[in-house]
Structure formats: C-alpha cells, structure tokens
Design an enzyme around this catalytic site. Sequence first.
Site, PDB file in Angstrom:
ATOM      1  N   HIS A 269       9.811  -5.938   0.263  1.00  0.00           N
ATOM      2  CA  HIS A 269       8.701  -5.063   0.652  1.00  0.00           C
ATOM      3  C   HIS A 269       7.393  -5.527   0.030  1.00  0.00           C
ATOM      4  CE1 HIS A 269      10.093  -2.867  -3.018  1.00  0.00           C
ATOM      5  NE2 HIS A 269       9.068  -2.025  -2.982  1.00  0.00           N
TER       6      HIS A 269
ATOM      7  N   HIS B 211       6.316   1.820 -13.309  1.00  0.00           N
ATOM      8  CA  HIS B 211       5.219   1.634 -12.347  1.00  0.00           C
ATOM      9  C   HIS B 211       3.897   2.170 -12.879  1.00  0.00           C
ATOM     10  CE1 HIS B 211       8.772   1.275  -9.731  1.00  0.00           C
ATOM     11  NE2 HIS B 211       8.005   0.700  -8.839  1.00  0.00           N
TER      12      HIS B 211
ATOM     13  N   HIS C 135      14.337   2.355  -4.516  1.00  0.00           N
ATOM     14  CA  HIS C 135      13.824   3.531  -5.245  1.00  0.00           C
ATOM     15  C   HIS C 135      12.508   4.062  -4.666  1.00  0.00           C
ATOM     16  CE1 HIS C 135      11.814   0.413  -8.142  1.00  0.00           C
ATOM     17  NE2 HIS C 135      10.936   0.797  -7.236  1.00  0.00           N
TER      18      HIS C 135
ATOM     19  N   GLU D  77      11.099  -6.842  -7.130  1.00  0.00           N
ATOM     20  CA  GLU D  77      11.962  -5.874  -7.836  1.00  0.00           C
ATOM     21  C   GLU D  77      13.431  -6.276  -7.760  1.00  0.00           C
ATOM     22  OE1 GLU D  77       9.233  -1.816  -7.397  1.00  0.00           O
ATOM     23  OE2 GLU D  77      10.899  -2.129  -6.017  1.00  0.00           O
TER      24      GLU D  77
HETATM   25  C1  DHB Z   1       7.124   2.324  -2.470  1.00  0.00           C
HETATM   26  C2  DHB Z   1       8.088   1.403  -2.878  1.00  0.00           C
HETATM   27  C3  DHB Z   1       8.252   1.140  -4.221  1.00  0.00           C
HETATM   28  O1  DHB Z   1       9.157   0.256  -4.714  1.00  0.00           O
HETATM   29  C4  DHB Z   1       7.483   1.806  -5.161  1.00  0.00           C
HETATM   30  O2  DHB Z   1       7.723   1.574  -6.456  1.00  0.00           O
HETATM   31  C5  DHB Z   1       6.499   2.699  -4.766  1.00  0.00           C
HETATM   32  C6  DHB Z   1       6.323   2.951  -3.412  1.00  0.00           C
HETATM   33  C7  DHB Z   1       6.932   2.659  -1.036  1.00  0.00           C
HETATM   34  O3  DHB Z   1       7.497   1.970  -0.187  1.00  0.00           O
HETATM   35  O4  DHB Z   1       6.270   3.650  -0.746  1.00  0.00           O
HETATM   36 FE    FE Z   2       8.970   0.054  -6.891  1.00  0.00          FE
END
Ligand code: DHB
Ligand code: FE
Length: 279
Positions: free
Chosen positions: A192, A59, A12, A239
């Site tokens: 990530h 978030h 997302h 996540e």
């Molecule tokens: C990004 C990834 C995310 O899961 C999020 O909630 C906000 C930003 C990103 O990679 O920019």
């Molecule tokens: Fe996220």
Amino acid sequence: MAKIVGVVTTSHVPAIGGAIHKGIQHEPYWKPFFDGFPKIREWLAKVKPDVAIVVNNDHGLNFFLDKMPTFAIGAAPEYKNADEGWGIPVLPPFKGNEDLSWHLAESLIGDEFDMVTCQEMVVDHAFTLPIALLYPDMKWPISVVPINVNTVLFPTPSAKRCYALGQAIGRAVEAFPQDLKVVVIGTGGLSHQLEGERAGFINKEFDIRFMDSLTGDPTWATQYTDRELVKHTGTQGIELLNWLTARATMSGKVTELHRNYHIPISNTAAATMLLEHAA
Ligand code: DHB
Ligand code: FE
C-alpha cells in the site's frame, strides 16, 4: 521453558476499527477481510497462548519524526491505547509482561541489537486492531510485549536486519525459563501507498510471492534493499518488515495453516496468515 506456538500476521488499517465499532463486518466491503479471522480464532482457542509479542510500527504516538528508534521494545506493566484522531473508539488497556520484556531486552541487546527500552508506551492501531481481530470479545486473555520496527522514516532497517532481529527474538523466547506459550504477531502491509503520485499502488504478484516465501523460503525478502521494497510494495508496504521479523522468530520447518488476501481495504492489499511449526 517458553515456546513460540505460532505466528499470526495481519493488516492494521485504522478503518478496520471503525468497521468493528459500527458492527459492519458482514457488509460486502468488509466481509472478505473479516472472513480471514474465524480460522485463526479457532486456532487461538485451541492453542491458548499466554503471551503475544506484537511486532508493529508506531505511527507517531510514541515516536514522532524528530526521534525515531530503529527498534524499540515495550517494558511497561500496561499499554494504553491512545486516541489517534481517526474516530476509532479507544480500546481497554493491554497487560504487559514485564518479565518477558526485560528478558528479551537483555538478550537482544546482548546479541548486539541496540533496542530502545520503553517503560511507558502507548499503542496505536498497528497494535490494537490485530489483537481486536484475534480476540473480538475485547477481553484479552494474553499479556503482551510490543516491539516496534521503524517502517515510517528513512533510514529504515534492512529486511536482512529485521530477519536477524526476529531470529534473536526467537532464541530469546526459547531461553526464557517460564513455561509460557508465546504467539508472535506481525502487523501492517501488505502492499500500500497512501500518498503521492503512486497513491493506491498495489502489487499483488509481489505480495503473493512474499506470502509464499514465508513458509519454506523465509529469507527471500532479505535480497531486497528498503528502497527496492518501497518500489515493489509502496511507501507503507514496507510494513512487511514487521511480518518478516515475526516470521523469523520461528526456526525449523513451518506450516501455513491459513491465509487470506483481499484487495482493497482502504488503499491496501489486506492480508492475514497463520503459521505453525511443522509437525
Ligand atoms: C492506512 C494504512 C495503514 O497501514 C496505516 O498505518 C494508516 C492508514 C490506510 O489504509 O488508511
Ligand atoms: Fe500502518
């Protein structure tokens, strides 16, 4: 009776919204990611779900760091997309399914999951972008029930607890007396980390093992503590708990109809899966 027709999982990353807005899905950077969706859209057109339960993480729009429910459920007539400051256009509101929300809330709390019920809730990229990816004409043919899992602030719920929540959601849906086809969407991930010394951290081996596990060995990830999951997948990689919760709503044997995995979109391993009950 209601039934779960399948589970869809997807990343997302907010920049996806920018790419949709600019119409650059076919550019080389984006194509490998957006190529993950036509198969899922074909499946949706065939199966025609009535409702989407969207397991995602807020978030900071509804819950900031001062108040963080471990699990929350929307019970609103409508969910507006709020401006998150990423420059992504705000999407049209999503129609809630209050009957299903309250049925789920009652059933889950009866099952000893202490859900926070939210009769007002705005939705962010974790909710809007997956739906925009699945229904690109931006006309949503579904009503929705958002479920929030805290993947943002320690202490976060364990993978084991999220799995149990998913199972309880699955049981509750199957006991809902209306004839509804329900798709469960799990959003976020995969590996990530956006900040700190390990920013840009990706663990492809773990991601693939996790995706493999969702079909035949879905409790595999529950062997890990949250800190271990962060170590293996990055601070935001956790996540994947949304994916795990969504997957656990399906009992019995499951078939993987489709997957896509691409590095990088932003600082993430961007992935998508479609799971259905085995014939
Ligand atoms: C990004 C990834 C995310 O899961 C999020 O909630 C906000 C930003 C990103 O990679 O920019
Ligand atoms: Fe996220």
